[in-house]
Design an enzyme around this catalytic site. Structure first.
Site, PDB file in Angstrom:
ATOM      1  N   GLY A 158       1.299  -1.348  -0.142  1.00 52.13           N
ATOM      2  CA  GLY A 158      -0.033   0.595   0.205  1.00 52.13           C
ATOM      3  C   GLY A 158       0.878   1.474  -0.167  1.00 52.13           C
ATOM      4  CE1 TYR A 159       4.810   5.400   3.378  1.00 48.31           C
ATOM      5  CE2 TYR A 159       6.880   4.454   2.156  1.00 48.31           C
ATOM      6  CZ  TYR A 159       6.503   5.081   2.938  1.00 48.31           C
ATOM      7  OH  TYR A 159       7.153   6.671   3.479  1.00 48.31           O
TER       8      TYR A 159
END
Length: 263
Positions: A158-159
């Site tokens: 996600g990051y």
């Protein structure tokens, strides 16, 4: 005189995620150059360390809190700032979050929170304050990107996706807004000694492997961002735009024989 180009006297800068780490370093650097600071973080207590240090420099500090994963709260924050500060000269989109989990176990709630905080909120902030800068034909917007803007990392899908998106957003806005006198740029930090990297720094194997990949041979510090922040916020960078220039700090050494690590 050349040094006059770096002065930020009579400027007001909005710095997100300013309570600690890179954001705090940026806020202090801008204040040292003469800017007053609108500081916002998810939690920012009254008379915080960053507020005390900014005011000790003789600059004003305006404190706000906002949960950037909450779209309604974000719009409320923007409306309040615009009502109280009609002119924002500089926007540093620095706030972000990181949640670690292998991709096969990375839950929807992790993904949603990270993308909303790190990417969607950053776009909304840039759009809402950027439109005022376009109207004035003057402004500086700087995003905190990441080495993971360019590489995938491990256990942080996600990051990595959010920061890759931020990198493309920087270039898209720069392409559109440069002709209006609004400079949009990104700083892509390498491995910096902050809360986000504490686990890596405390792991002797990974810390050693990371240090071997850093040309400077050390972890970066928030203070390392003062210079580049002031440059990108000042008249000294008026002809600097993201499509042709990326700014990195304590960057990746580019060793093909070493694996990628997350921040």
């Amino acid at each position: 005189m050349i040094l006059d180009l770096f002065k930020l006297d009579n400027k007001i800068a909005l710095v997100t995620g300013c309570r600690r780490g890179i954001g705090k370093g940026i806020a202090l650097g801008l204040a040292e150059a003469g800017a007053d600071i609108i500081g916002v973080s998810a939690s920012l207590e009254e008379n915080s360390e960053v507020e005390r240090e900014v005011t000790a420099l003789g600059r004003k500090f305006y404190r706000y809190t906002c949960d950037f994963s909450d779209r309604q709260a974000l719009y409320g924050f923007i409306a309040k700032v615009k009502a109280e500060h009609p002119r924002v000269d500089i926007l540093f989109n620095n706030a972000g979050t990181i949640l670690r989990k292998p991709a096969a176990e990375h839950p929807d709630e992790y993904w949603d929170e990270i993308i909303e905080t790190n990417l969607s909120a950053q776009f909304v902030l840039a759009r809402e304050f950027g439109k005022e800068m376009i109207r004035r034909k003057s402004g500086k917007i700087v995003f905190t990107c990441s080495l993971l803007t360019f590489q995938g990392g491990i256990n942080v899908p996600g990051y990595a996706a959010s920061k890759a998106g931020v990198g493309e957003l920087v270039m898209a806005l720069s392409n559109e807004w440069a002709r209006f006198g609004v400079n949009v740029n990104g700083i892509a930090p390498g491995y910096i000694a902050t809360d986000n990297t504490q686990a890596l720094r405390e792991d002797p194997v990974r810390s050693r492997a990371i240090l071997e990949r850093i040309p400077a041979g050390r972890w970066g510090t928030p203070e390392d961002f003062k210079g580049v922040a002031v440059f990108l916020a000042s008249a000294a960078s008026d002809y600097v735009e993201a499509p042709s220039t990326w700014w990195t700090a304590a960057g990746w050494g580019g060793r093909p024989d070493l694996p990628f690590f997350s921040e």
